[in-house]
Design an enzyme around this catalytic site. Structure first.
Site, PDB file in Angstrom:
ATOM      1  N   CYS A 161      -2.606   2.266  40.166  1.00 35.94           N
ATOM      2  CA  CYS A 161      -1.882   1.177  39.313  1.00 35.94           C
ATOM      3  C   CYS A 161      -0.774   0.681  40.107  1.00 35.94           C
ATOM      4  CB  CYS A 161      -2.109   1.380  37.976  1.00 35.94           C
ATOM      5  SG  CYS A 161      -1.614  -0.290  37.053  1.00 35.94           S
ATOM      6  N   CYS A 340      -4.600  -5.581  38.006  1.00 38.01           N
ATOM      7  CA  CYS A 340      -3.437  -5.133  37.417  1.00 38.01           C
ATOM      8  C   CYS A 340      -2.766  -5.944  36.525  1.00 38.01           C
ATOM      9  CB  CYS A 340      -2.378  -4.867  38.832  1.00 38.01           C
ATOM     10  SG  CYS A 340      -1.151  -3.721  38.310  1.00 38.01           S
TER      11      CYS A 340
END
Ligand code: FAD
Length: 413
Positions: A161, A340
């Site tokens: 991430c 994201c």
């Protein structure tokens, strides 16, 4: 020795999602899941724990409660891969064999790679949303800080991430702004990457928040040491042709640790030159061992290491493994989707969705959700929908909006 038709190494997001996808298609398969941990974490929730939106407990479940009933849970860690003889050696020395192997061990966080860090985590104002037990400390520090210097760091890629380090910046700044103390706090974001975000379309909306919160942005700046008691962080920053060493005092330090392929993978025949499992980026089948597949953060592809990617990879790996067990060629293709959700403020998100080559890959039509703008809808999805999709969708093999793409679709058409 135990034998399974399908042996899955790792019972995290990837391992359990693909187990669910396989069982949904064939409930009679013999599947073993090797996973040493008694707990399973919804890691995407940790950003919201650090932002005071979720309680840590909401992100943790007992592994036994999420493990599918129709698999055998082997409570060990894989210690050695022997792909040439289709065997894996476990921590207790026992051996498990398979017809097909799926590697899903995730990525390793190397806290010890930064001298001084490990011993000061959780005290002296040093925290990280990358650990379940520390994310609540982030929120505690944010609430306590009234003035001073807050520094946030991001290590070199690859990391899981890639947006999470700056999400912590924005949610902290938003909280300080609402409390009216942001003007008294000097905020700095040091990222070892050359830019703020890897996909250029999402940089402008993020830069607006960097400006709005008066964040000092330092790209090409890598954290190399921490002195907790003296509240000092040391960085190596790009300066012209060379690198300069910069010492900074802090009142709060949010660290994201350097990351790498797990050692057991790096040292195995499965690894490519970067240490991650060397799979075909489209089929997720190993390039040298056709009976080996991989899913999640451990794959050596250019896709974003996110749970969102796992959601799309699971049915691709499941269908290709089932084809392999029938002695057929892979049938489905992964196009590199990753997402994201950048929490730019409490209540709004810039939802970056993209695939291989940094091409934009929005799930919803633009009139409903424009990913290049901060939207309330994306926040609502992150806060209410995505956790449900994870626990009750992905982990149970329910595939929402992710029919695997036939492999030859592009070539034929
Ligand atoms: P994991 O879920 O980490 O699971 C790996 C499993 O393998 C673990 O259970 C581990 O115990 C096990 N294991 C490790 N070694 C061995 C071994 N030798 N033998 C057996 N088992 C082993 N993703 C998003 O999509 N959106 C987000 O907003 C988002 N935010 C994030 C924020 C943070 C702070 C963090 C840390 C992550 C975030 N992610 C996000 C990323 C997401 O959590 C991961 O991409 C996802 O969990 C990857 O799944 P995985 O199965 O590959 O790895």
């Amino acid at each position: 020795a135990a034998h399974f038709q399908v042996l899955i190494i790792g019972g995290g997001a990837g391992g359990l999602s693909v187990a669910g996808s396989l069982l949904k298609r064939n409930s009679h398969l013999s599947i073993g899941v090797v996973e040493p941990s008694n707990e399973h974490f919804y890691q995407p929730g940790w950003t919201l724990v650090g932002g005071g939106v979720f309680q840590a407990a909401q992100t943790r479940r007992k592994e036994a409660d999420v493990m599918p009933k129709d698999v055998v849970w082997v409570r060990q860690a894989a210690k050695l891969f022997r792909p040439d003889v289709r065997e894996v050696v476990l921590g207790d020395g026992s051996v498990v064999s398979y017809d097909a192997l799926i590697v899903a061990t995730g990525i390793t966080l190397n806290w010890d790679a930064i001298p001084g860090l490990t011993e000061t985590l959780g005290k002296n104002g040093v925290t990280s949303n990358y650990r379940f037990d520390l994310a609540p400390y982030t929120w505690q520090l944010v609430q306590q800080l009234k003035s001073g210097t807050a520094i946030f760091t991001q290590p070199p890629m690859p990391i899981k991430c890639a947006g999470a380090p700056q999400k912590a910046v924005y949610l902290s700044c938003d909280a300080w702004k609402r409390r009216g103390v942001l003007d008294s706090i000097s905020v700095e974001f040091d990222t070892a990457t050359p830019g703020l975000f890897g996909v250029k379309e999402f940089v402008p909306p993020l830069m607006e928040y960097i400006k709005r919160y008066h964040v000092g942005l330092h790209t090409g700046s890598k954290l190399v040491a921490v002195d907790g008691p003296n509240r000092t962080a040391v960085f190596e920053r790009k300066a012209g042709e060379g690198v300069e060493r910069v010492e900074r005092k802090f009142d709060m330090l949010h660290v994201v640790p350097p990351q790498s392929a797990p050692q057991v993978i790096r040292e195995s025949a499965l690894a490519g030159s970067d240490g991650f499992v060397e799979v075909n980026p489209a089929t997720l089948q190993h390039v040298r061992f056709p009976d080996v597949f991989a899913i999640g953060d451990v794959i050596g592809t250019s896709s974003a290491k996110t749970a969102a990617a796992v959601r799309v990879q699971a049915p691709v790996v499941a269908t290709n493994v089932l084809a392999f067990l029938k002695h057929q060629a892979p049938v489905s293709e992964y196009e590199g989707y990753g997402a994201c959700p950048l929490t730019v403020e409490n209540g709004r998100i810039v939802l970056a969705e993209f695939r291989y080559g940094g091409k934009l890959a929005p799930t919803l039509p633009k009139w409903l959700l424009n990913g290049q703008k901060p939207t309330r809808l994306a926040w609502w999805l992150k806060k209410y929908v995505m956790p449900l999709m994870y626990w009750d969708g992905m982990l149970k093999g329910r595939e929402l909006m992710v029919a695997p793409k036939p492999l030859n679709a592009k070539k034929d058409g």
